[in-house]
Motif scaffolding. Structure first.
Motif, mmCIF file in Angstrom:
data_model
loop_
_atom_site.group_PDB
_atom_site.id
_atom_site.type_symbol
_atom_site.label_atom_id
_atom_site.label_comp_id
_atom_site.label_asym_id
_atom_site.label_seq_id
_atom_site.Cartn_x
_atom_site.Cartn_y
_atom_site.Cartn_z
ATOM 1 N N ARG A 106 0.851 -1.183 0.000
ATOM 2 C CA ARG A 106 0.000 0.000 0.000
ATOM 3 C C ARG A 106 0.891 1.239 0.000
ATOM 4 N N ILE A 114 -8.110 -7.531 7.472
ATOM 5 C CA ILE A 114 -8.815 -7.789 6.222
ATOM 6 C C ILE A 114 -9.713 -8.990 6.409
ATOM 7 N N GLY A 118 -12.243 -10.970 1.191
ATOM 8 C CA GLY A 118 -11.784 -9.913 0.299
ATOM 9 C C GLY A 118 -12.102 -8.520 0.767
ATOM 10 N N ILE A 120 -11.739 -5.153 3.052
ATOM 11 C CA ILE A 120 -10.639 -4.515 3.784
ATOM 12 C C ILE A 120 -11.226 -3.633 4.879
ATOM 13 N N PHE A 155 -5.152 -7.326 -2.711
ATOM 14 C CA PHE A 155 -5.273 -6.207 -1.776
ATOM 15 C C PHE A 155 -4.284 -5.076 -2.074
#
Length: 174
Positions: A106, A114, A118, A120, A155
């Motif tokens: 990120r 998370i 899937g 976040i 992610f």
């Protein structure tokens, strides 16, 4: 009027020619005939023409630039450290790891957790994995995002095509 225009054009032509030559004084001959037609030339006038010799001064020499006007021996010695610009701090991103072993990158902070399905962050139904974060150079994060076959790739903080087209891709320089 054409006589004056021709004279002005001839004088302009001579001045342009003089500026293109090396800088030294030159002589120009002004030749006038019986009908008062004027011609300027570099060679003496012919028979039957009134001749006037015009001396054109050499232009002054161009001033030297400040850097090159000082002889090399008298310039202060500069050290490499004085010339080197201070380096900017590296731009940092985050390497995020879940307890389950997923690895993702990120450019902003990692989420605290998370959802295994899937999602976040936030409080959603289902089991959640805690995420640990480590600051790394942006270059390493961009290289990591390009690696294939990694668990957690879904992610990654990858900009949309729209954001890339606007020049907002944080990895465009890396």
């Amino acid at each position: 009027m054409t006589r004056h225009l021709a004279s002005a054009f001839a004088l302009l032509l001579i001045l342009i020619t003089c500026t293109l030559r090396p800088a030294h004084a030159q002589s120009v001959y002004k030749c006038t005939d019986g009908a008062n037609h004027v011609a300027y030339q570099a060679i003496p006038c012919g028979v039957g023409l009134r001749e006037t010799l015009i001396e054109i001064e050499a232009p002054p020499p161009l001033p030297a630039t400040p850097r090159h006007s000082v002889p090399r021996a008298s310039r202060p010695a500069s050290t490499h450290a004085a010339r080197a610009a201070p380096r900017a701090a590296p731009v940092l991103s985050y390497e995020c790891r879940t307890r389950g072993g997923a690895l993702f990158y990120r450019h902003d902070r990692c989420p605290s957790s998370i959802d295994r399905s899937g999602q976040i962050g936030g409080r959603h139904g289902g089991s959640r994995d805690q995420v640990s974060a480590r600051r790394i150079p942006r270059l390493d994060a961009c290289r990591g995002m390009r690696s294939a076959g990694r668990d957690g790739r879904e992610f990654d903080d990858v900009p949309s095509t729209y954001e890339r087209n606007l020049g907002r891709d944080p990895c465009r320089k890396y």
